[in-house]
Scaffold this active site. Structure first.
Site, mmCIF file in Angstrom:
data_model
loop_
_atom_site.group_PDB
_atom_site.id
_atom_site.type_symbol
_atom_site.label_atom_id
_atom_site.label_comp_id
_atom_site.label_asym_id
_atom_site.label_seq_id
_atom_site.Cartn_x
_atom_site.Cartn_y
_atom_site.Cartn_z
ATOM 1 N N SER A 113 0.821 -1.206 0.000
ATOM 2 C CA SER A 113 0.000 0.000 0.000
ATOM 3 C C SER A 113 0.857 1.259 0.000
ATOM 4 O O SER A 113 0.341 2.349 -0.194
ATOM 5 C CB SER A 113 -0.953 0.006 1.190
ATOM 6 N N HIS A 134 -2.739 -2.962 -6.123
ATOM 7 C CA HIS A 134 -3.149 -2.532 -4.791
ATOM 8 C C HIS A 134 -4.658 -2.708 -4.636
ATOM 9 O O HIS A 134 -5.440 -1.847 -5.044
ATOM 10 C CB HIS A 134 -2.717 -1.071 -4.590
ATOM 11 N N GLU A 146 -5.746 -0.455 -7.645
ATOM 12 C CA GLU A 146 -4.822 0.573 -8.119
ATOM 13 C C GLU A 146 -3.605 -0.153 -8.709
ATOM 14 O O GLU A 146 -2.885 -0.857 -8.000
ATOM 15 C CB GLU A 146 -4.421 1.420 -6.901
ATOM 16 N N ASN A 184 -3.621 6.430 -1.336
ATOM 17 C CA ASN A 184 -3.223 6.795 0.022
ATOM 18 C C ASN A 184 -2.731 8.230 0.132
ATOM 19 O O ASN A 184 -2.799 8.828 1.196
ATOM 20 C CB ASN A 184 -2.194 5.801 0.560
HETATM 21 P P1 NAI Z 1 -1.664 -9.419 7.503
HETATM 22 O O1 NAI Z 1 -0.669 -9.271 8.597
HETATM 23 O O2 NAI Z 1 -3.099 -9.550 7.842
HETATM 24 O O3 NAI Z 1 -1.265 -10.715 6.611
HETATM 25 C C1 NAI Z 1 0.027 -10.993 6.200
HETATM 26 C C2 NAI Z 1 0.190 -12.502 6.110
HETATM 27 O O4 NAI Z 1 1.470 -12.790 5.541
HETATM 28 C C3 NAI Z 1 0.137 -13.198 7.474
HETATM 29 O O5 NAI Z 1 -0.848 -14.213 7.450
HETATM 30 C C4 NAI Z 1 1.537 -13.784 7.625
HETATM 31 O O6 NAI Z 1 1.568 -15.024 8.316
HETATM 32 C C5 NAI Z 1 1.958 -13.949 6.180
HETATM 33 N N1 NAI Z 1 3.393 -14.061 5.993
HETATM 34 C C6 NAI Z 1 4.394 -13.409 6.633
HETATM 35 N N2 NAI Z 1 5.587 -13.819 6.182
HETATM 36 C C7 NAI Z 1 5.348 -14.753 5.220
HETATM 37 C C8 NAI Z 1 6.187 -15.538 4.382
HETATM 38 N N3 NAI Z 1 7.497 -15.437 4.453
HETATM 39 N N4 NAI Z 1 5.600 -16.390 3.515
HETATM 40 C C9 NAI Z 1 4.245 -16.497 3.437
HETATM 41 N N5 NAI Z 1 3.397 -15.777 4.217
HETATM 42 C C10 NAI Z 1 3.952 -14.908 5.095
HETATM 43 O O7 NAI Z 1 -1.398 -8.196 6.511
HETATM 44 P P2 NAI Z 1 -2.432 -7.514 5.481
HETATM 45 O O8 NAI Z 1 -3.207 -6.458 6.174
HETATM 46 O O9 NAI Z 1 -3.136 -8.585 4.733
HETATM 47 O O10 NAI Z 1 -1.417 -6.739 4.516
HETATM 48 C C11 NAI Z 1 -0.710 -7.404 3.503
HETATM 49 C C12 NAI Z 1 -0.257 -6.379 2.470
HETATM 50 O O11 NAI Z 1 -1.419 -5.746 1.921
HETATM 51 C C13 NAI Z 1 0.604 -5.270 3.036
HETATM 52 O O12 NAI Z 1 1.562 -4.928 2.086
HETATM 53 C C14 NAI Z 1 -0.378 -4.128 3.249
HETATM 54 O O13 NAI Z 1 0.231 -2.853 3.207
HETATM 55 C C15 NAI Z 1 -1.287 -4.326 2.052
HETATM 56 N N6 NAI Z 1 -2.627 -3.758 2.179
HETATM 57 C C16 NAI Z 1 -3.322 -3.879 3.357
HETATM 58 C C17 NAI Z 1 -4.598 -3.331 3.465
HETATM 59 C C18 NAI Z 1 -5.382 -3.470 4.742
HETATM 60 O O14 NAI Z 1 -6.406 -2.762 4.894
HETATM 61 N N7 NAI Z 1 -5.009 -4.355 5.662
HETATM 62 C C19 NAI Z 1 -5.226 -2.616 2.318
HETATM 63 C C20 NAI Z 1 -4.440 -2.640 1.115
HETATM 64 C C21 NAI Z 1 -3.174 -3.164 1.073
#
Ligand code: NAI
Length: 277
Positions: A113, A134, A146, A184
């Protein structure tokens, strides 16, 4: 790789975004490999997808999503989407590993993001086939994706991903690689100003949210939205944009920094600007 050549998708990271992205593709008929670090995380992800899927569509979705802790399972994908936490070192490590495992010609996308696509592209073997996709939270509901073009992203990769976004019934926008992209940069100008209004004692959070909901027809007020996103995530995004643009307008307000220090991170911890029971 053209849009119609993308037949199988892998998603790395089965958290909030990864599981939602997997759901979107599975609902559109794509076989999806969903990778995460543990079987518990993956089964929790499937439960959450089930809760958010119409019962009549669930069997098909379940059949199409394969969960695994083995990263080498991405090798069959035409498109791999990285959705691990927003940490540049971790993202680079995962992207590097994925890019070596993928078949020739496959595209890698990141759901970052705020991190620069060009800074991540250093990690992949074929930067011309690397791009930002995104998705918004929750991916099933929000129409926007995006698309962020890095300096080395090829025209073919860009048009293929824009076509794919349309094919899954989402709305693409195209942005250059710039801090905060479009979404953002606009959103955090609003959220930051809303927080500064509280800080300056101009209005309380309820009034600020009401102005945007009742006055501008926003479905959520900016303070409610910040709590929903997570205040720690907001803090990181604001730091990235303010440092990247060297623009103090995006510097995180003290009121935000203090809540994060106190562990009040919004909805997910039960308290942020608001309290949740
Ligand atoms: P999250 O923390 O909920 O999920 C991340 C997942 O990645 C976790 O389940 C974790 O166990 C896993 N993970 C970590 N290391 C790993 C590896 N080496 N191999 C495989 N899996 C691994 O995070 P979230 O919120 O889903 O964010 C993910 C991305 O999406 C980030 O870059 C964030 O900036 C982006 N994003 C998040 C939004 C939100 O509202 N949460 C909106 C738009 C983008």
């Amino acid at each position: 790789m053209r849009t119609d050549d993308i037949k199988a998708v892998s998603v790395i990271g089965a958290g909030t975004m990864g599981r939602g992205i997997a759901q979107v593709f599975a609902l559109r008929g794509y076989p999806v490999t969903l990778v995460d670090r543990s079987a518990e995380i993956l089964s929790f992800a499937l439960e959450r997808i089930k809760e958010r899927t119409d019962p009549e569509a669930w069997e098909g979705v379940l059949q199409r999503i394969r969960t695994t802790t083995r990263l080498d399972a991405v090798s069959g994908a035409d498109l791999a989407i990285e959705a691990v936490p927003e940490e540049i070192g971790l993202k680079k490590k995962v992207l590097k590993e994925v890019s070596v495992l993928l078949k020739k010609g496959a595209i890698i996308a990141t759901n970052t993001s705020s991190i620069s696509i060009d800074s991540l592209s250093i990690a992949v073997t074929a930067p011309e086939r690397f791009i930002g996709m995104h998705f918004m939270n929750p991916p099933k509901v929000m129409r926007l994706v995006e698309v962020v073009r890095g300096e080395k992203t090829s025209d073919e990769t860009l048009s293929s991903i824009v076509g794919l976004v349309k094919k899954i019934d989402k709305t693409p926008t195209i942005s250059k690689d710039s801090p905060g992209f479009i979404s953002n940069r606009l959103l955090f100008a609003l959220i930051g100003e809303a927080m500064r209004l509280i800080q300056a004692g101009v209005a309380d959070k309820e009034s600020i949210d009401t102005v945007m909901k009742a006055g501008m027809n926003h479905p959520m007020g900016p303070i409610e939205l910040a709590d929903f996103i997570g205040l720690d995530v907001c803090l990181e995004i604001m730091r990235t944009i303010s440092d990247g643009l060297n623009d103090k307008r995006y510097a995180p307000p003290v009121v935000l920094e203090n809540l994060v220090k106190e562990g009040k991170l919004g909805r997910k911890t039960g308290e942020g600007f608001y309290k949740y029971s």
